[in-house]
Structures are given as structure tokens and as C-alpha cells.
Design a protein around this motif. Structure first.
Motif, short mmCIF file in Angstrom:
data_model
loop_
_atom_site.label_atom_id
_atom_site.label_comp_id
_atom_site.label_asym_id
_atom_site.label_seq_id
_atom_site.Cartn_x
_atom_site.Cartn_y
_atom_site.Cartn_z
N ASP A 180 0.82 -1.20 0.00
CA ASP A 180 0.00 0.00 0.00
C ASP A 180 0.86 1.26 0.00
O ASP A 180 0.59 2.22 -0.73
CB ASP A 180 -0.92 0.02 1.22
N VAL A 181 1.89 1.26 0.83
CA VAL A 181 2.78 2.43 0.91
C VAL A 181 3.50 2.66 -0.42
O VAL A 181 3.61 3.79 -0.90
CB VAL A 181 3.79 2.25 2.06
N LEU A 182 4.01 1.58 -1.02
CA LEU A 182 4.68 1.71 -2.32
C LEU A 182 3.72 2.28 -3.36
O LEU A 182 4.08 3.16 -4.15
CB LEU A 182 5.20 0.34 -2.78
N TRP A 183 2.51 1.76 -3.37
CA TRP A 183 1.51 2.20 -4.36
C TRP A 183 1.17 3.68 -4.15
O TRP A 183 1.15 4.48 -5.09
CB TRP A 183 0.26 1.33 -4.22
N CYS A 184 0.88 4.03 -2.90
CA CYS A 184 0.47 5.40 -2.60
C CYS A 184 1.60 6.41 -2.81
O CYS A 184 1.35 7.59 -3.08
CB CYS A 184 -0.05 5.50 -1.18
N SER A 185 2.83 5.97 -2.67
CA SER A 185 3.96 6.89 -2.86
C SER A 185 4.03 7.41 -4.29
O SER A 185 4.64 8.45 -4.55
CB SER A 185 5.28 6.19 -2.51
N LEU A 186 3.38 6.71 -5.23
CA LEU A 186 3.35 7.15 -6.62
C LEU A 186 2.11 7.99 -6.93
O LEU A 186 1.99 8.53 -8.03
CB LEU A 186 3.40 5.94 -7.56
N THR A 187 1.18 8.07 -5.96
CA THR A 187 -0.03 8.85 -6.17
C THR A 187 -0.24 9.77 -4.97
O THR A 187 0.40 10.80 -4.85
CB THR A 187 -1.24 7.94 -6.40
N THR A 188 -1.15 9.40 -4.09
CA THR A 188 -1.37 10.12 -2.85
C THR A 188 -1.59 9.10 -1.74
O THR A 188 -1.88 7.94 -2.01
CB THR A 188 -2.61 11.03 -2.91
N PHE A 189 -1.48 9.55 -0.50
CA PHE A 189 -1.67 8.65 0.63
C PHE A 189 -3.09 8.74 1.19
O PHE A 189 -3.34 8.34 2.33
CB PHE A 189 -0.65 8.97 1.73
N ARG A 190 -4.01 9.24 0.38
CA ARG A 190 -5.41 9.36 0.83
C ARG A 190 -5.95 8.01 1.28
O ARG A 190 -6.69 7.92 2.27
CB ARG A 190 -6.26 9.93 -0.30
N SER A 191 -5.61 6.95 0.56
CA SER A 191 -6.14 5.62 0.89
C SER A 191 -5.75 5.17 2.28
O SER A 191 -6.46 4.38 2.90
CB SER A 191 -5.63 4.60 -0.13
N MET A 192 -4.62 5.64 2.76
CA MET A 192 -4.13 5.19 4.06
C MET A 192 -4.93 5.79 5.22
O MET A 192 -4.73 5.42 6.36
CB MET A 192 -2.65 5.55 4.21
N SER A 193 -5.86 6.70 4.89
CA SER A 193 -6.69 7.28 5.95
C SER A 193 -8.03 6.57 6.07
O SER A 193 -8.85 6.93 6.92
CB SER A 193 -6.93 8.78 5.67
N PHE A 194 -8.27 5.55 5.25
CA PHE A 194 -9.53 4.81 5.28
C PHE A 194 -9.42 3.62 6.23
O PHE A 194 -8.47 2.83 6.16
CB PHE A 194 -9.90 4.28 3.90
N VAL A 195 -10.40 3.46 7.11
CA VAL A 195 -10.43 2.32 8.03
C VAL A 195 -10.48 1.02 7.24
O VAL A 195 -9.86 0.01 7.62
CB VAL A 195 -11.65 2.43 8.98
N SER A 196 -11.22 1.02 6.14
CA SER A 196 -11.38 -0.20 5.34
C SER A 196 -10.05 -0.70 4.79
O SER A 196 -9.87 -1.91 4.58
CB SER A 196 -12.36 0.04 4.19
N THR A 197 -9.10 0.19 4.57
CA THR A 197 -7.78 -0.23 4.09
C THR A 197 -7.14 -1.21 5.07
O THR A 197 -6.59 -2.24 4.67
CB THR A 197 -6.86 1.00 3.90
N TYR A 198 -7.24 -0.90 6.36
CA TYR A 198 -6.60 -1.73 7.37
C TYR A 198 -7.41 -2.98 7.69
O TYR A 198 -6.83 -4.05 7.96
CB TYR A 198 -6.36 -0.88 8.63
#
Length: 599
Positions: free
Chosen positions: A34-52
């Protein structure tokens, strides 16, 4: 030493339970992805509870070997290795296509033989960290004592709880498909769905979407879009066109050919001297800022955009799953204008790559000459394919012999070059330009490749312009998509590179011996190429489909376009911007349900 470190870091209770450690490692694999993916776009996804929640669930699923076979560490390692390979493949794919691998594309693994260099160039050093993580995790598992007791009850209880939690966070959006669609429409598709639901949720969504039926809401969306499209076009008058309505068209697709080299001098040397001469011709119409809009299909998507005036699908490659659809295309429009028109496709590549042959048939092509129809006298590329110089030379020979497009014949001829494909390496003996200064390797290679293609192009264009019927032939030259891709940021960061390379992903659109000459300097999309050509050659008089784009000859053109990542380039009204952004979804619906065949 590793055993002592393990004993210090991990409490005894956890050390005695291999399942807990296997679960933690599995979750870390997903979160690191997830971190690798978001580093190429934005880290918005990492703020979603569903991600975890989904990371915990997926991690537990991939710790199953330890739950079932607590003493068989090798089985757990193999499962981790397969997982890491899958995630790494998606990261590599994302660096080129800005999305996760569509479910249907996993069946296209055979195509990789033709794109080995591109695959190699999409690998990043950070990808190795996932492999190091599972190696370290396996080493830690070996140091943990096990009593041999079963963890299956604990495992099933946790699996049930996390499954319920995952369902709970998805239900408010109407389920997996609707949530993924919601994220996509919000322009988060470049990072959110693969991160929120892991790549497996994305695959599941693709498969469920493939079997869905046209909904009333989608049908109404398509209908409304076309009503709005007609209104926004406003039936503005095209430029004053003179001369014959119908000309033969030779349309040349140049692989990965960008606009910035045209007119550019490096160390006092023109990168594209021949194309420069065409641009300066009084009969030429030229648009330098055609925004790349291809999707997962890259080059074959460029044909959809330019020849059919439709945008690529969201999660599929139309050429592999929708090749039997009904398409309205430029070759068909020319046949409607003059039923004696012959249509040709000339390519040095294999017709099986991207299903080129069935696509060409669906687009209205009569005669197809692919790799097996040429003398393989000269190869360039990795893997090596017929060079542009050889392709264009042999094309001229066949035309002179009357085998294809004989003089006096009305025709549409599509020619596909390949030599400027990544990795852009031209053999030393074929280089027509050299540089004294040092440039980033990819930039130097790309400039050399573009210069080679420019020199090769002269062979075909000069012959066509020398024919007795040359006044009745227009030559269209386009780049099929941008070429530098993920190299661009590094080149622009270089002090020398930024003085040469344009930051925008623009390709050229050139019409030599055009019905109307001039230059269009505003931004346009690849989807506008079809609409412009239909307008330029007045083919709409006998052919209703004018495409999903806007003619650059019309004062109603928005002077803007939407990139594959959903970003708007250019300035236009809010209403037009929304319309352009919605175009991708509407085209996806049309292609998925073959709507042109219904109405």
C-alpha cells in the motif's frame, strides 16, 4: 544471533505461536505494498479504516498455511512468494498503466514475450523489499518453537470476525462494485481500489462487473451524455474547407512518439529535420498538444481513440474482450463516402499481439499485412522486430508493384511503426545523430530513436508525395502515446533534461496535404483525432458517428482534455470539464454492453 534477537523482540507467548507471527508478516506485506503504491499517487487511501480491515483480513487468509500446517514453514514461504510476485507485478503494471492489472489481463501473460524490455524497465529497487520481508519472516518462523497444537479454532474465529467487519465497512456503499465505482468516479482509482480492497478485491470487482447487465442508471447516463455532447458541440461551423471532399488517407502511427522533439535543436542539431520540413509546408495542418489518453491497452487503445473516437475501458483491454463489438470507424466512414475505397493495415509486428487482426477486421480493414508478410531484413528493438526503415522501404516497394494502394485507388492505409518503442536503443551503425554532452541515458536513447524514425519516415512520405495521384492523398502522422512514462520525472529533475523535455505527455497530430492547413496550439485529446478527421474530410455527410471527441477545426472545441489518471489538462468551463471527465465512464459502458450494436 537471530534466535537471541527474536527472543528479545518477541514476548514468549507470541514466540510460541507461529500463526501470530505469520499473520503479522502477511499484514506487513500488504501494508508495505500500500505504501509503495500510494507513494506514486497520494496517501489518501491510508486514511480509510477499510484499508486496514481488508489488510488484516487478507493477511490472515495468507497466513492459512501456518494455521493448517504449523510445522511446514516451506509451505508458508511458497504462499508468501506467490503473493509477493503478484503484488510486484501489479506495481510494475501500475508504473506504466496507472492502475492495477485488470482481471482479464492475467490471461494475456503471453504478450510479455513481446514487451520484455518494457517489463524490465518497470522494475524498481524498492520491489526487492517485499522479497526481503518474506525472507526475514521465514527466518523468524524457524526460530519459534511450536508445541504442535492446532490453531485452527482461533484462526477460524478471527477469520469470521474480520470477514464480518469487512462486509460492514463495504455495505454502506452498496457493496464492493459500487464502492469501487464510487472511488473511480471520484478520480481516486489510481490508488484507492487496489489499496482499500487489496488487488484481490479489484480482481473480484472486475469479474463481477464483466457479468453484470446494463442498468437503467447507466443507460440514462449514456443517453444524457450524448444529449449534452450535441449541445456542447453547439453545431459550430468547421473551418472553410476547399478542394475535393474525399482524399485517400495514409495514417502512420509512430510508436511512443512525443511532440517535444519536433522543432527541437540539441547542440545545434535538429532532432526531427524531416518532420520539421513537413510542419513548415503550406499544406500541413498541425496540432502539437495531443494529450495521451490510452489505458491498459496502450498502442491498441491508441487505435480505438484515433480510428473510432472512443475512450479506453476502465478495467479491460477492449481488444481482448470486446473485439467482436460493432465499431464505427474512420475506415468505415471512408467506405460510406466511396464504396470503392480499399482499406489496409501494414505492421511489422505479429497480428496476434493485442489481438490486432480481429480488431482490424472489426474496424473495417480489408487487407492486413503483419510480421509474416515482410522480408525480415533488418530488426530493431527488444525483442527485435522489423525496423521502421525496412517496413517503410518494403511498403514503398509493394505500392510501386501495385500489390497495395496502387496509383489512382481510393484507400485508407494504416501503417504502424515500432522502432521508437522502449528501450529506445538504435544500433550504432544506424544512428544519424550523436551528442557531445552527457544527458540522462533514457533521454539520449530516446532522442536517437526519434531521430532514426524521422529519417526512416522520409522514405514513405517522399514516395507518396512523388506519386501522380499525390494531390488526392493526405498523410496523417501521429504518436500512438507518450514514450517517456515514468522516466519523465527523473529526466525533468536533471538540469539539462528539463531544458529539453516537455513535462506534459503530448503527442503530435500532423496532416500533410490537408484539406485545410493551419496549426492548433491548444490542448486536445487523442479522442479528438477521429472527430477532427471526420470533420476535416467531411465524412459526416454520409456517416453519422462523429465520435466522443470534439473537432479541433470547430470553434466549439473545449481546448482541454482528460488524462488517464482523471486529471483535467487545459482550461474550460465547469460544465465542459464534467462532461470530459464523464466521457471515460460512458465509453466504458458502451464498450462493455456493445451499445453501438443496439442503437
Amino acid at each position: 544471533m537471530l534466535k537471541q534477537l527474536t527472543e528479545k523482540v518477541l514476548p514468549e507467548k507470541i514466540r510460541n505461536e507461529r500463526l501470530t507471527v505469520a499473520w503479522v508478516v502477511s499484514v506487513l506485506i500488504f501494508l508495505f505494498f500500500d505504501v509503495l503504491w500510494c507513494s506514486l499517487t497520494t496517501f489518501r487511501s491510508m486514511s480509510f479504516v477499510s484499508t486496514y480491515i481488508y489488510a488484516l483480513l487478507a493477511g490472515l487468509v495468507f497466513a492459512a498455511p501456518t494455521a493448517l500446517f504449523p510445522r511446514r514453514i516451506l509451505i508458508q514461504f511458497i504462499v508468501w512468494l506467490i503473493l509477493v510476485c503478484l503484488l510486484t507485478a501489479n506495481m510494475m503494471y501500475f508504473r506504466t498503466y496507472f492502475t492495477a492489472i485488470p482481471a482479464s489481463s492475467y490471461l494475456l501473460v503471453g504478450n510479455l514475450n513481446d514487451f520484455k524490455a518494457s517489463v524490465a524497465d518497470s522494475i524498481a529497487i524498492t520491489d526487492s523489499l517485499l522479497l526481503l520481508l518474506i525472507i526475514g519472516g521465514t527466518a523468524v518462523l524457524k526460530q519459534i518453537r511450536t508445541s504442535g497444537e492446532s490453531f485452527l479454532k482461533f484462526y477460524m474465529a478471527m477469520l469470521s470476525a474480520l470477514t464480518l467487519a469487512a462486509i460492514f465497512v463495504t455495505l454502506p456503499y452498496g457493496g464492493l462494485n459500487k464502492h469501487v465505482k464510487h472511488l473511480t468516479q471520484q478520480c481516486y482509482y489510481t490508488n484507492c481500489p487496489p489499496v482499500v480492497y487489496t488487488v484481490f478485491g479489484k480482481i473480484g470487482s472486475d469479474l463481477l462487473t464483466a457479468n453484470e447487465k446494463l442498468s437503467l442508471s447507466d443507460s440514462l447516463l449514456v443517453d444524457k451524455w450524448f444529449v449534452d455532447h450535441d449541445a456542447l458541440k453547439n453545431e459550430k461551423a468547421a473551418a472553410d474547407l476547399t478542394g475535393d471532399k474525399m482524399k485517400s488517407i495514409v495514417m502512420i502511427f509512430l510508436e511512443s512518439f512525443e511532440s517535444w522533439p519536433i522543432g527541437q535543436k540539441v547542440e545545434g542539431k535538429e532532432l526531427t529535420p524531416f518532420i520539421n520540413s513537413l510542419i513548415n509546408d503550406s499544406t500541413t495542418w498541425y496540432a502539437p498538444k495531443v494529450l495521451t489518453q490510452v489505458g491498459n491497452g496502450r498502442s491498441i487503445d491508441a487505435q480505438l481513440l484515433s480510428l473510432s473516437g472512443m475512450l479506453p475501458m476502465r478495467n479491460e483491454v477492449y481488444a481482448m474482450t470486446r473485439q467482436n463489438n460493432l465499431f464505427h470507424t474512420l475506415p468505415k466512414a471512408m467506405k460510406a463516402s466511396d464504396r470503392h475505397t480499399r482499406t489496409y493495415l501494414l505492421s511489422g509486428d505479429k497480428g496476434t499481439v493485442w489481438n490486432q487482426i480481429p480488431v482490424a477486421r472489426a474496424f473495417g480493414i480489408d487487407t492486413i499485412l503483419d510480421a509474416g508478410n515482410w522480408k525480415i531484413t533488418d530488426k530493431i528493438g527488444n525483442p527485435p522486430k522489423l525496423s521502421d526503415e525496412a517496413l517503410f522501404s518494403q511498403t514503398v516497394e509493394k505500392m510501386k508493384a501495385g500489390e497495395i494502394f496502387r496509383e489512382g485507388e481510393k484507400a485508407f492505409v494504416q501503417v504502424i511503426g515500432y522502432s521508437s518503442h522502449n528501450p529506445f536503443r538504435i544500433p550504432d551503425e544506424k544512428k544519424a545523430i550523436t551528442f557531445e554532452k552527457t544527458y540522462p541515458d533514457k533521454l539520449a536513447d530516446y532522442m536517437t530513436a526519434v531521430n532514426y524514425v524521422d529519417k526512416s519516415l522520409r522514405i514513405l512520405v517522399d514516395y507518396i508525395r512523388s506519386r501522380k495521384d499525390s494531390e488526392d492523398i493526405s498523410i496523417v502522422i501521429i504518436g500512438d502515446h507518450e514514450g517517456l512514462a515514468n522516466y519523465r520525472s527523473g529526466i525533468i529533475a536533471d538540469p539539462t533534461g528539463r531544458t529539453i523535455v516537455d513535462g506534459g505527455q503530448y503527442t503530435p497530430f500532423i496532416v500533410v496535404n490537408a484539406p485545410v492547413s493551419g496549426r492548433f496550439d491548444s490542448i486536445m485529446g487523442q479522442v479528438d483525432i477521429y472527430s477532427t478527421l471526420i470533420d476535416m474530410f467531411r465524412l459526416d455527410e454520409k456517416y453519422q458517428w462523429t465520435g466522443m471527441g470534439f473537432s479541433a477545426l470547430s470553434s466549439g472545441h473545449p481546448a482541454a482534455a482528460v488524462a488517464p489518471d482523471g486529471s483535467l489538462h487545459g482550461e474550460t468551463s465547469a460544465e465542459m470539464a464534467r462532461h470530459l471527465i464523464d466521457s471515460r465512464d460512458v465509453s466504458d459502458i458502451i464498450l462493455r454492453f456493445d451499445l453501438l450494436n443496439r442503437n
